[in-house]
Design a protein around this motif. Sequence first.
Motif, PDB file in Angstrom:
ATOM      1  N   CYS A 272       4.607   1.708   1.654  1.00 28.83           N
ATOM      2  CA  CYS A 272       5.704   2.285   0.879  1.00 28.83           C
ATOM      3  C   CYS A 272       6.292   3.489   1.603  1.00 28.83           C
ATOM      4  O   CYS A 272       7.520   3.617   1.707  1.00 28.83           O
ATOM      5  CB  CYS A 272       5.210   2.682  -0.507  1.00 28.83           C
ATOM      6  N   ARG A 273       5.430   4.349   2.130  1.00 32.27           N
ATOM      7  CA  ARG A 273       5.894   5.518   2.868  1.00 32.27           C
ATOM      8  C   ARG A 273       6.709   5.092   4.086  1.00 32.27           C
ATOM      9  O   ARG A 273       7.766   5.649   4.374  1.00 32.27           O
ATOM     10  CB  ARG A 273       4.698   6.374   3.317  1.00 32.27           C
ATOM     11  N   GLN A 274       6.251   4.055   4.797  1.00 30.51           N
ATOM     12  CA  GLN A 274       6.963   3.573   5.982  1.00 30.51           C
ATOM     13  C   GLN A 274       8.318   2.979   5.604  1.00 30.51           C
ATOM     14  O   GLN A 274       9.313   3.195   6.302  1.00 30.51           O
ATOM     15  CB  GLN A 274       6.126   2.533   6.735  1.00 30.51           C
ATOM     16  N   LEU A 275       8.391   2.248   4.501  1.00 30.04           N
ATOM     17  CA  LEU A 275       9.660   1.679   4.050  1.00 30.04           C
ATOM     18  C   LEU A 275      10.666   2.777   3.707  1.00 30.04           C
ATOM     19  O   LEU A 275      11.846   2.691   4.066  1.00 30.04           O
ATOM     20  CB  LEU A 275       9.444   0.766   2.847  1.00 30.04           C
ATOM     21  N   VAL A 276      10.185   3.813   3.021  1.00 31.93           N
ATOM     22  CA  VAL A 276      11.069   4.930   2.668  1.00 31.93           C
ATOM     23  C   VAL A 276      11.528   5.655   3.928  1.00 31.93           C
ATOM     24  O   VAL A 276      12.705   6.008   4.066  1.00 31.93           O
ATOM     25  CB  VAL A 276      10.360   5.901   1.688  1.00 31.93           C
ATOM     26  N   GLU A 277      10.613   5.858   4.865  1.00 38.00           N
ATOM     27  CA  GLU A 277      10.968   6.517   6.131  1.00 38.00           C
ATOM     28  C   GLU A 277      12.001   5.698   6.903  1.00 38.00           C
ATOM     29  O   GLU A 277      12.988   6.239   7.407  1.00 38.00           O
ATOM     30  CB  GLU A 277       9.719   6.719   6.975  1.00 38.00           C
TER      31      GLU A 277
ATOM     32  N   THR B  26       0.842  -1.197   0.000  1.00 38.83           N
ATOM     33  CA  THR B  26       0.000   0.000   0.000  1.00 38.83           C
ATOM     34  C   THR B  26       0.875   1.244   0.000  1.00 38.83           C
ATOM     35  O   THR B  26       2.080   1.176   0.259  1.00 38.83           O
ATOM     36  CB  THR B  26      -0.904   0.025   1.249  1.00 38.83           C
ATOM     37  N   GLY B  27       0.259   2.365  -0.243  1.00 39.46           N
ATOM     38  CA  GLY B  27       0.970   3.637  -0.181  1.00 39.46           C
ATOM     39  C   GLY B  27       1.548   3.891   1.200  1.00 39.46           C
ATOM     40  O   GLY B  27       2.671   4.391   1.327  1.00 39.46           O
TER      41      GLY B  27
END
Length: 125
Positions: A24-29, A20-21
Motif C-alpha cells: 500500500c505504501r509503495q502504491l501511494v508513493e 500488505t502495508g
Amino acid sequence: MHKIFHMDSWSEDDDIGLITGEECRQLVEDATIVRDLEDLFSFRHKDRTSHSSVLNPMESLRFRRAIYRLMLVAKTFPADEYEDEDEDEDDEDYDPAILEHDRLARKNLFTRSSIGPAGVSLDND
C-alpha cells in the motif's frame, strides 16, 4: 530469473490475500511520483503559469498510463541486473539462455494487458 505474472493464470476466486502495508505504501508513493511528473510535464509543455497539471482528462490518462508502464518495465527489468551485460560477455556468468528468456519476457510484456495501481487497467483506450 524474473517471474512474470500471467493474467490468464489468475481468477478472482484465487486466494491471493490482501495487500500488505508495504505494498500500500509503495502504491501511494508511485501515485505521488506519477502526479508530480504529470504536474512537471504540464508546467513545461502546456502552461508555465500553473504549477499543477492542466492536462485534460484524456491527456492525463494517457500520460499516467505511459508512466505506469515505464515503472512496470523498470521494476520488472532493474538496470542494476544488466549493467555489465555488454562489457563482460566473456564472463563466466554470461548465459545466452537467460538473456534470450529476458528478451522474450520484455517482448511478451507489451503483448499482454497491463494493470496499474489498485487494479486500474493500463490498456489502450
